[in-house]
Design a protein around this motif. Structure first.
Motif, PDB file in Angstrom:
ATOM      1  N   GLU B 153       0.839  -1.190   0.000  1.00  0.00           N
ATOM      2  CA  GLU B 153       0.000   0.000   0.000  1.00  0.00           C
ATOM      3  C   GLU B 153       0.879   1.247   0.000  1.00  0.00           C
ATOM      4  O   GLU B 153       2.099   1.162   0.156  1.00  0.00           O
ATOM      5  CB  GLU B 153      -0.887   0.009   1.253  1.00  0.00           C
ATOM      6  N   ARG B 154       0.227   2.388  -0.105  1.00  0.00           N
ATOM      7  CA  ARG B 154       0.933   3.673  -0.011  1.00  0.00           C
ATOM      8  C   ARG B 154       1.696   3.735   1.322  1.00  0.00           C
ATOM      9  O   ARG B 154       1.249   3.206   2.333  1.00  0.00           O
ATOM     10  CB  ARG B 154      -0.107   4.791  -0.071  1.00  0.00           C
ATOM     11  N   PHE B 155       2.842   4.387   1.300  1.00  0.00           N
ATOM     12  CA  PHE B 155       3.669   4.454   2.511  1.00  0.00           C
ATOM     13  C   PHE B 155       3.360   5.708   3.327  1.00  0.00           C
ATOM     14  O   PHE B 155       4.201   6.569   3.537  1.00  0.00           O
ATOM     15  CB  PHE B 155       5.154   4.434   2.115  1.00  0.00           C
ATOM     16  N   GLY B 156       2.143   5.797   3.809  1.00  0.00           N
ATOM     17  CA  GLY B 156       1.767   6.906   4.688  1.00  0.00           C
ATOM     18  C   GLY B 156       2.173   8.253   4.127  1.00  0.00           C
ATOM     19  O   GLY B 156       1.972   8.521   2.952  1.00  0.00           O
ATOM     20  N   ARG B 157       2.748   9.087   4.947  1.00  0.00           N
ATOM     21  CA  ARG B 157       3.168  10.415   4.521  1.00  0.00           C
ATOM     22  C   ARG B 157       4.690  10.514   4.467  1.00  0.00           C
ATOM     23  O   ARG B 157       5.253  11.593   4.459  1.00  0.00           O
ATOM     24  CB  ARG B 157       2.629  11.482   5.477  1.00  0.00           C
ATOM     25  N   GLY B 158       5.331   9.379   4.492  1.00  0.00           N
ATOM     26  CA  GLY B 158       6.786   9.397   4.422  1.00  0.00           C
ATOM     27  C   GLY B 158       7.439   9.839   5.715  1.00  0.00           C
ATOM     28  O   GLY B 158       8.615  10.200   5.724  1.00  0.00           O
ATOM     29  N   LEU B 163      12.037  10.887  10.060  1.00  0.00           N
ATOM     30  CA  LEU B 163      12.568  10.393  11.327  1.00  0.00           C
ATOM     31  C   LEU B 163      14.011   9.938  11.200  1.00  0.00           C
ATOM     32  O   LEU B 163      14.874  10.292  12.000  1.00  0.00           O
ATOM     33  CB  LEU B 163      11.771   9.167  11.745  1.00  0.00           C
ATOM     34  N   ALA B 164      14.238   9.136  10.152  1.00  0.00           N
ATOM     35  CA  ALA B 164      15.570   8.570   9.959  1.00  0.00           C
ATOM     36  C   ALA B 164      16.588   9.690   9.746  1.00  0.00           C
ATOM     37  O   ALA B 164      17.692   9.650  10.296  1.00  0.00           O
ATOM     38  CB  ALA B 164      15.560   7.615   8.772  1.00  0.00           C
ATOM     39  N   ILE B 165      16.199  10.703   8.954  1.00  0.00           N
ATOM     40  CA  ILE B 165      17.139  11.798   8.690  1.00  0.00           C
ATOM     41  C   ILE B 165      17.422  12.564   9.977  1.00  0.00           C
ATOM     42  O   ILE B 165      18.572  12.841  10.323  1.00  0.00           O
ATOM     43  CB  ILE B 165      16.577  12.743   7.605  1.00  0.00           C
ATOM     44  N   PRO B 237      21.083  18.541   6.890  1.00  0.00           N
ATOM     45  CA  PRO B 237      20.082  18.530   7.961  1.00  0.00           C
ATOM     46  C   PRO B 237      18.718  19.048   7.504  1.00  0.00           C
ATOM     47  O   PRO B 237      17.697  18.624   8.010  1.00  0.00           O
ATOM     48  CB  PRO B 237      20.688  19.441   9.039  1.00  0.00           C
ATOM     49  N   GLY B 238      18.707  19.934   6.512  1.00  0.00           N
ATOM     50  CA  GLY B 238      17.431  20.474   6.036  1.00  0.00           C
ATOM     51  C   GLY B 238      16.624  19.475   5.224  1.00  0.00           C
ATOM     52  O   GLY B 238      15.465  19.720   4.914  1.00  0.00           O
ATOM     53  N   ALA B 239      17.240  18.342   4.877  1.00  0.00           N
ATOM     54  CA  ALA B 239      16.584  17.385   3.984  1.00  0.00           C
ATOM     55  C   ALA B 239      15.283  16.849   4.575  1.00  0.00           C
ATOM     56  O   ALA B 239      14.360  16.509   3.844  1.00  0.00           O
ATOM     57  CB  ALA B 239      17.533  16.232   3.669  1.00  0.00           C
ATOM     58  N   ALA B 240      15.212  16.793   5.912  1.00  0.00           N
ATOM     59  CA  ALA B 240      14.010  16.260   6.554  1.00  0.00           C
ATOM     60  C   ALA B 240      12.802  17.147   6.272  1.00  0.00           C
ATOM     61  O   ALA B 240      11.670  16.681   6.327  1.00  0.00           O
ATOM     62  CB  ALA B 240      14.232  16.122   8.055  1.00  0.00           C
ATOM     63  N   ASP B 241      13.027  18.422   5.989  1.00  0.00           N
ATOM     64  CA  ASP B 241      11.912  19.330   5.714  1.00  0.00           C
ATOM     65  C   ASP B 241      11.617  19.458   4.234  1.00  0.00           C
ATOM     66  O   ASP B 241      10.659  20.107   3.839  1.00  0.00           O
ATOM     67  CB  ASP B 241      12.220  20.724   6.288  1.00  0.00           C
ATOM     68  N   ASP B 242      12.441  18.838   3.427  1.00  0.00           N
ATOM     69  CA  ASP B 242      12.260  18.904   1.978  1.00  0.00           C
ATOM     70  C   ASP B 242      11.283  17.806   1.577  1.00  0.00           C
ATOM     71  O   ASP B 242      11.649  16.642   1.407  1.00  0.00           O
ATOM     72  CB  ASP B 242      13.640  18.722   1.320  1.00  0.00           C
ATOM     73  N   ARG B 243      10.020  18.180   1.408  1.00  0.00           N
ATOM     74  CA  ARG B 243       8.974  17.173   1.203  1.00  0.00           C
ATOM     75  C   ARG B 243       9.248  16.311  -0.033  1.00  0.00           C
ATOM     76  O   ARG B 243       9.093  15.097   0.001  1.00  0.00           O
ATOM     77  CB  ARG B 243       7.589  17.829   1.051  1.00  0.00           C
TER      78      ARG B 243
END
Lengths: 319, 273
Positions: B153-158, B163-165, B237-243
């Motif tokens: 199925e779809r993987f939620g909202r990623g 979290l991992a980042i 570090p900004g990658a977590a906010d890069d949708r």
């Protein structure tokens, strides 16, 4: 802080706090306000105002004392015979409102500390294991006490906005344990049998009363804006708590829990408040990072240590 | 309750070694014989790729989710323990919130290392250096109808990528084959689900027809494979906010798991025999 106002000073926590303040030579004055007598040795720095927070002349009563810090400890948690829910709401919300109205006229005031409660987060099955301070609006406020706490906190926050020269700290305490205290959790653990929810064993996090007083003192020394969770670091399963206290658990079927306790209350047994019921089902943990890093406060007792101490006090009393 | 060769099921009361999450190592090891029975005899699980799990530090294990009643986390843990032996670190896992409103089950899951599926829990566990297992398909995955088996199925909202980042934890994709067949969901009773607050109320060939016996899972054959870790420490570090980046990585993980599901299906041959 040199001239401190303590509300609810006749309560056990209020009295111990006042005594602790008086033991500090830097304290110029402790103004203890409570309608009941305050059980403290005479001290010329201690002023007892036998008044209700809701009395109209509160402002005039406080004015001469040049108060620079307030510890608002007079927030009551549970109704009982002679203390209706209505009166409770009055004491909590209207009392705070009046106190803050009077505080507007205290030009030297710099610090307000509220003894709030982590109950504001609720006890929920799907909650994060450790609530941070920003999560107070995560779940709906389900009980009257939660709504009272939330409203009192809002009043304090609004006051802090009107008076930028005042630092308003809101300490959200987990359930407070202590042999001499009269708190819902103490009433619960003092009873010979404890009704539990069949099939549930919540994680419980508490704080000892002595640490509560120390946390209030630490906040007076180092006031912090906004809410701070105050609790021991560890959380413990209820079954371990009961085993250590030597208490018998009476597991009740979830569907019958409220019914049975309601019937028991009608037979004259103490009534358990809604918050404690939910706490016994789902428990609650809070994140204490802000307390440890920003407030710089570390409780001396862990949750299990506080329980241990209470258990020993019970054993002593029984011997 | 006693099966031949198995010790009695352990009591649910907490032991002195439980941690602040409610995980109790003594409980976890006392249910091991039961899980081993399911692992060896019932589902005949074959686990591969355990050596790819980093030995130290936080790890985010991302797996597919199926089978109506999620047994997968317990089988993954058993598989890792069997393969790793002495260097085994017990993984924690995120569980659908609803499970924590259930009597008994909620306590057992917690003592075995389960926590409510909240990013705050996952983050804190990773920061404490734990291995955390997540199932981004969530209830959609567990409750998918039998005809959609083996399709992720779809993987939620990623959220797991974020979290991992943030926790700088490598992502280990994990494919599970066999959990699909344990309770083949051929229908559902929506009204009962709504009344009980459950995410779904399944109809399988044996449930609710055979009552409690319908709760016995079918003895399908399982394969669990851990794939190469994906290192996120190189990301800024900004990658977590890069949708866009988060979605892209989440989709990449999903595709890798999907591919591994297919390859393991081929290797498994028969579903039951």
């Amino acid at each position: 802080m040199a001239r401190v106002l303590v509300t609810g000073a006749a309560s056990r926590l209020g009295t111990v706090l006042a005594a602790e303040l008086l033991a500090d030579p830097q304290t110029e004055r402790v103004v203890a306000i409570d309608t009941r007598d305050v059980d403290l040795p005479a001290d010329d720095r201690l002023v007892h105002i036998a008044a209700d927070l809701r009395s109209p002349d509160l402002s005039a009563l406080l004015a001469p004392h040049r108060i620079d810090a307030i510890v608002h400890n007079d927030v009551l948690q549970f109704p009982e015979p002679g203390r209706s829910v209505r009166l409770l709401h009055d004491t909590n919300v209207v009392g705070t409102l009046q106190l803050l109205a009077a505080a507007e006229h205290l030009p030297e005031l710099r610090t307000v500390v509220l003894r709030s409660s982590a109950t504001i987060y609720g006890s929920e099955p799907n909650a994060p294991r450790f609530f941070t301070e920003a999560m107070a609006d995560r779940f709906p406020l389900r009980t009257r006490w939660q709504r009272d706490v939330a409203e009192v906190e809002r009043l304090i926050a609004a006051f802090a906005r009107r008076r930028p020269d005042v630092t308003a700290s809101i300490l959200r305490f987990q359930p407070i344990l202590g042999r001499t205290l009269d708190t819902p959790i103490m009433r619960l653990v003092a009873s010979p049998v404890i009704p539990t929810w069949m099939g549930f064993d919540p994680m419980v996090q508490v704080i000892h009363g002595d640490d509560v007083v120390e946390a209030l003192m630490a906040t007076l020394r180092n006031p912090l804006r906004g809410p701070v969770n105050v609790a021991a670091e560890d959380t413990v399963s209820l079954s371990r708590v009961l085993r250590r206290l030597g208490k018998r658990a009476i597991p009740l079927l979830p569907g019958a829990y409220e019914v049975v306790l309601g019937a028991a209350a009608r037979l004259g047994l103490p009534r358990m408040d809604e918050d404690t019921m939910r706490f016994l089902r789902y428990g609650r943990g809070v994140d204490t990072t802000r307390m440890r890093t920003e407030l710089g406060f570390e409780p001396t007792l862990s949750s299990i240590g506080a329980i241990e101490l209470v258990a020993m006090a019970f054993e002593e009393a029984a011997a | 309750m006693k099966l031949p060769g198995l010790p009695p099921f352990p009591p649910l009361t907490a032991g002195p070694r439980e941690d602040r999450w409610g995980y109790d190592p003594d409980f976890a090891s006392s249910v091991e014989p039961w899980l081993e029975f399911m692992y060896d005899r019932w589902w005949r699980v074959v686990t591969t790729g355990v050596e790819r799990l980093p030995a130290d530090g936080p790890v985010l294990i991302v797996a597919n989710h199926a089978g109506v009643v999620p047994w997968d986390a317990s089988m993954m843990a058993t598989g890792i323990r069997r393969e790793e032996g002495d260097r085994y670190r017990h993984p924690r896992f995120l569980v659908l919130d609803w499970a924590f409103s259930l009597p008994w089950a909620s306590v057992g899951i917690r003592r075995f290392g389960g926590v409510p599926a909240s990013p705050h829990n996952a983050r804190a566990l990773l920061e404490e250096g734990h291995r955390v297992m997540v199932f981004p398909e969530g209830a959609k995955g567990v409750g998918k109808p039998y005809k959609n088996r083996y399709r992720l199925e779809r993987f939620g909202r990623g959220g797991f990528v974020e979290l991992a980042i943030r926790a700088q934890a490598p992502i280990v994709p994990c494919a599970i084959v066999g959990s699909e067949e344990i309770y083949p969901k051929i229908g559902e009773l929506g009204l009962v689900a709504r009344l009980t607050g459950a995410p779904y109320f399944p109809i399988t060939p044996t449930f609710p027809l055979l009552g409690p016996f319908g709760a016995i899972p079918l003895p399908s054959r399982w394969r669990i494979e851990f794939d190469e870790p994906i290192d996120v420490s190189g990301l800024p570090p900004g990658a977590a906010d890069d949708r866009a980046r988060v979605f892209e990585l989440a989709e990449h993980v999903r595709e890798r798991i999907q591919a591994k599901v297919f390859s393991n299906l081929v290797e498994r041959e028969g579903a039951f025999l």
